[in-house]
Design a protein around this motif. Sequence first.
Motif, PDB file in Angstrom:
ATOM      1  N   ILE A 176      40.347  32.275  44.621  1.00 11.78           N
ATOM      2  CA  ILE A 176      40.423  33.369  45.893  1.00 11.78           C
ATOM      3  C   ILE A 176      40.385  35.002  45.251  1.00 11.78           C
ATOM      4  CG2 ILE A 176      41.458  34.432  48.018  1.00 11.78           C
ATOM      5  CD1 ILE A 176      41.943  32.195  48.887  1.00 11.78           C
ATOM      6  N   PRO A 177      41.797  34.805  44.038  1.00 12.19           N
ATOM      7  CA  PRO A 177      42.030  36.704  43.334  1.00 12.19           C
ATOM      8  C   PRO A 177      40.543  36.397  42.066  1.00 12.19           C
ATOM      9  CG  PRO A 177      44.189  35.510  43.229  1.00 12.19           C
ATOM     10  CD  PRO A 177      42.991  34.733  43.619  1.00 12.19           C
ATOM     11  N   GLY A 178      40.631  35.317  41.382  1.00 14.96           N
ATOM     12  CA  GLY A 178      39.683  34.888  40.164  1.00 14.96           C
ATOM     13  C   GLY A 178      40.451  35.580  39.032  1.00 14.96           C
ATOM     14  N   SER A 179      39.474  34.730  38.164  1.00 17.57           N
ATOM     15  CA  SER A 179      40.013  35.394  36.584  1.00 17.57           C
ATOM     16  C   SER A 179      38.651  35.261  35.649  1.00 17.57           C
ATOM     17  CB  SER A 179      41.212  33.944  36.851  1.00 17.57           C
ATOM     18  OG  SER A 179      40.937  33.788  34.919  1.00 17.57           O
ATOM     19  N   GLU A 180      38.493  36.103  34.457  1.00 24.49           N
ATOM     20  CA  GLU A 180      37.982  36.770  34.044  1.00 24.49           C
ATOM     21  C   GLU A 180      37.897  34.994  32.727  1.00 24.49           C
ATOM     22  OE1 GLU A 180      36.039  38.562  33.610  1.00 24.49           O
ATOM     23  OE2 GLU A 180      36.516  40.582  33.541  1.00 24.49           O
ATOM     24  N   LEU A 181      39.067  34.652  32.737  1.00 24.73           N
ATOM     25  CA  LEU A 181      38.899  33.276  32.188  1.00 24.73           C
ATOM     26  C   LEU A 181      37.687  32.228  32.027  1.00 24.73           C
ATOM     27  CD1 LEU A 181      42.838  33.220  31.185  1.00 24.73           C
ATOM     28  CD2 LEU A 181      40.617  33.540  29.330  1.00 24.73           C
ATOM     29  N   LEU A 182      38.210  32.191  33.453  1.00 27.06           N
ATOM     30  CA  LEU A 182      37.241  30.927  34.090  1.00 27.06           C
ATOM     31  C   LEU A 182      35.513  31.265  34.703  1.00 27.06           C
ATOM     32  CD1 LEU A 182      40.575  29.638  36.015  1.00 27.06           C
ATOM     33  CD2 LEU A 182      39.555  28.875  34.158  1.00 27.06           C
ATOM     34  N   GLY A 183      35.701  33.149  34.081  1.00 25.62           N
ATOM     35  CA  GLY A 183      34.407  33.082  34.677  1.00 25.62           C
ATOM     36  C   GLY A 183      34.097  33.810  36.072  1.00 25.62           C
ATOM     37  N   LEU A 184      35.587  33.593  36.801  1.00 28.04           N
ATOM     38  CA  LEU A 184      35.071  34.013  38.376  1.00 28.04           C
ATOM     39  C   LEU A 184      35.778  35.492  37.878  1.00 28.04           C
ATOM     40  CD1 LEU A 184      37.359  31.644  39.676  1.00 28.04           C
ATOM     41  CD2 LEU A 184      35.090  31.407  39.734  1.00 28.04           C
ATOM     42  N   THR A 185      34.890  36.060  38.716  1.00 26.55           N
ATOM     43  CA  THR A 185      35.391  38.345  38.673  1.00 26.55           C
ATOM     44  C   THR A 185      35.939  38.019  39.411  1.00 26.55           C
ATOM     45  OG1 THR A 185      32.349  37.961  39.070  1.00 26.55           O
ATOM     46  CG2 THR A 185      33.442  39.876  39.266  1.00 26.55           C
ATOM     47  N   PRO A 186      37.410  38.896  38.377  1.00 32.73           N
ATOM     48  CA  PRO A 186      38.631  39.313  39.593  1.00 32.73           C
ATOM     49  C   PRO A 186      37.958  40.086  40.960  1.00 32.73           C
ATOM     50  CG  PRO A 186      38.176  39.934  37.115  1.00 32.73           C
ATOM     51  CD  PRO A 186      37.070  39.249  37.618  1.00 32.73           C
ATOM     52  N   VAL A 187      38.565  39.761  41.820  1.00 33.59           N
ATOM     53  CA  VAL A 187      38.540  40.515  43.070  1.00 33.59           C
ATOM     54  C   VAL A 187      39.969  40.999  43.796  1.00 33.59           C
ATOM     55  CG1 VAL A 187      38.069  40.967  45.715  1.00 33.59           C
ATOM     56  CG2 VAL A 187      36.656  39.417  43.923  1.00 33.59           C
ATOM     57  N   PRO A 188      40.298  42.611  43.545  1.00 25.50           N
ATOM     58  CA  PRO A 188      40.878  43.219  43.301  1.00 25.50           C
ATOM     59  C   PRO A 188      41.820  42.677  44.806  1.00 25.50           C
ATOM     60  CG  PRO A 188      39.958  44.705  43.366  1.00 25.50           C
ATOM     61  CD  PRO A 188      39.096  43.530  43.667  1.00 25.50           C
ATOM     62  N   THR A 189      43.285  42.411  45.285  1.00 28.20           N
ATOM     63  CA  THR A 189      43.837  41.966  46.658  1.00 28.20           C
ATOM     64  C   THR A 189      43.827  43.336  46.896  1.00 28.20           C
ATOM     65  OG1 THR A 189      46.426  42.643  45.551  1.00 28.20           O
ATOM     66  CG2 THR A 189      45.473  40.092  45.290  1.00 28.20           C
ATOM     67  N   ASN A 190      43.776  44.519  46.835  1.00 23.46           N
ATOM     68  CA  ASN A 190      43.345  45.456  48.549  1.00 23.46           C
ATOM     69  C   ASN A 190      41.811  45.052  48.942  1.00 23.46           C
ATOM     70  OD1 ASN A 190      41.454  46.368  46.695  1.00 23.46           O
ATOM     71  ND2 ASN A 190      42.908  48.001  45.929  1.00 23.46           N
ATOM     72  N   LYS A 191      42.008  44.195  48.015  1.00 20.14           N
ATOM     73  CA  LYS A 191      40.044  44.023  49.213  1.00 20.14           C
ATOM     74  C   LYS A 191      40.146  42.600  50.123  1.00 20.14           C
ATOM     75  CE  LYS A 191      36.769  46.616  46.741  1.00 20.14           C
ATOM     76  NZ  LYS A 191      36.767  47.637  47.016  1.00 20.14           N
ATOM     77  N   PHE A 192      41.273  42.044  49.748  1.00 21.39           N
ATOM     78  CA  PHE A 192      41.916  41.109  50.964  1.00 21.39           C
ATOM     79  C   PHE A 192      41.711  41.189  52.326  1.00 21.39           C
ATOM     80  CE2 PHE A 192      43.155  38.219  47.351  1.00 21.39           C
ATOM     81  CZ  PHE A 192      42.303  38.466  46.305  1.00 21.39           C
ATOM     82  N   GLY A 193      41.124  40.551  53.253  1.00 19.26           N
ATOM     83  CA  GLY A 193      41.969  41.249  54.665  1.00 19.26           C
ATOM     84  C   GLY A 193      41.261  39.711  55.442  1.00 19.26           C
ATOM     85  N   GLY A 194      41.601  40.182  56.916  1.00 18.48           N
ATOM     86  CA  GLY A 194      41.673  39.612  58.134  1.00 18.48           C
ATOM     87  C   GLY A 194      42.437  38.374  57.852  1.00 18.48           C
TER      88      GLY A 194
END
Lengths: 374, 247
Positions: free
Chosen positions: A150-168
């Motif tokens: 869910i938060p992602g990680s550069e190492l794994l090639g997943l674009t990090p998503v800052p937690t302040n974008k989480f919601g709902g």
Amino acid sequence: MSEQIREYELGMHPELPPPNRQSGLVKWVMDNLFPSVGSGIITVICLIFLYYVIPPLFNWAFWDSVVFNATSREECYAINDGKGACWAFIYRRWDQFVYGFYPEAERWRVNISFILLAMTLVIVLAEKVRKVKGIMWLVLILPIICAILIPGSELLGLTPVPTNKFGGFMLTLIIGMTGIFVSLPIGIGLALARISSLPIFSVFATLFIEFIRGVPLITLLFIASTLLSYFLPPGTNFDLLVRVLIMVTIFSAAYLAEVIRGGLAAIPRGQYEAADALGLSYWKSMRLVILPQALKISIPGIVSSFIGLFKDTTLVVIIGLLDPLGIGAAAIADIKWTALGYELYVFIAVFFFICCFGMSRYSLYLERKLHTGH
Amino acid sequence: MSDNDFAIKINKMHKWYGDFHVLRDINLEVTKGEIIVVCGPSGSGKSTMIRCINRLEEHQQGDIIVDGIELTNDVKKIDEVRREVGMCFQHFNLFPHLTILENCTLAPIWVRGMAKAEAEEIAMGFLEKVKIPEQASKFPGQLSGGQQQRVAIARSLCMKPRIMLFDEPTSALDPEMIKEVLDVMTDLASEGMTMICVTHEMGFAKQVADRVIFMDAGQIIEENKPEPFFDNPQNERTKLFLSQILH
């Protein structure tokens, strides 16, 4: 005195079926709805009340409501003349209610996580699945995968998503499920520590529990969001969501500890002695003999705590996290959808009710299943 | 005899509850295979004494040597003793959340590290010995008191103990169930088990015991072989006690 006439030999009375009992609908109605004049009057009053409340409510929520065909409140009213609910705004903003402001292109990660969490729940809750050998490891592994996905990680090639974008609802589930999964083992540990004969453990656990229980959750959340950064070295960026998760978890753990301590206190001393006499070590006797019984007794209290925790997740809106209430408040502030408070809060209430009622029913099922006394 | 020839050797043992001196200068030597019955009025310390033998109670002075192991605060030694000493309680103390079979296999699996299948086979053997193999899959709550106590005996025996302690095993039972439990205990005695039984069943004492010990006010007042003990008690308190329970 004449001798009593007996139709059977002494001691040889035949076994008889019970006298015929009335059954059927009429009997049930008479027993339950009209057993006396007073109860009958109350029944009639309730029926009249329901007659006046249920049909209009049903009309408002279903019959006269608009779901798909409107893009603003005006369009809703044009269709149903304001007589029914305007669910359209929830339909139009569904993605926000579920994902918050999580970027659209990355939402597949959240969807996979939802599936993984559902699998975890099935493993934990369904007895047949749980018995498959080695499957309990998945209960540890799957949530960790979610926590990376869910938060992602550069190492794994997943674009990090800052937690302040989480919601709902995603945010509600993240906070609620983390709180539930992590606080239970901590709560058990605190309860055992509190009744420990070693003063270091019992004093620490007692202070911790009393401090956390003595402070409102909202205060802890403010501490998490503001005060904590004063104590951390400058420049440390300790994610707000993580701080909130920690606070919610320890808050819940403190309550659970007391509930479980109650369960432990209810186990007769003989159980501890029998386990000792068989040569079981402290940890083995706790794990195999004491805790299974104590936790069983504590189920209603534990589930109450979980339900409380799940509902308390809505408090994070106060420190600026966008849980469904936050998303909803933003939605009805939109000029297109103003004054749709009823729809919003009914919708959120239904969501929480389904989750909490589900937990409550599962706990009843578990209590019945674990009942071995006769 | 050296210490190792005794199953249990208690030497000048004292115990206090707070300021209350419950056990005073207890000296007792039990040889292997000996059956000892302990009797005495309630509150005389009999239960406390046998509970000291597997360290459910801690003594403050003197030595207790069980099967060559001295009981101290050393947890390892306590566990070692508990593995070799089985105990049956007045209220059975079966684990209500486990089936009869699971009650019996729990300790062999988790303390002795036995494989489940082997533990179950041994458990079924002992359940047959106490004559309730057909109840193996039931829960304790479904059994009568006498059956539960027999399960409790089987559960202890599954650990293959060298010594068995019985703490008033028949006191909580309905009268018609006492005999079935005493029969199991008698069988056990005839097989050479070292046993210490706190009990008021004087018939059992006469028939089975090698030695009867009478306790009062935390002390051993009299000990003798059953026949002289019952026929010709020496101490006044023993006489009084026997006259009260043997109507």
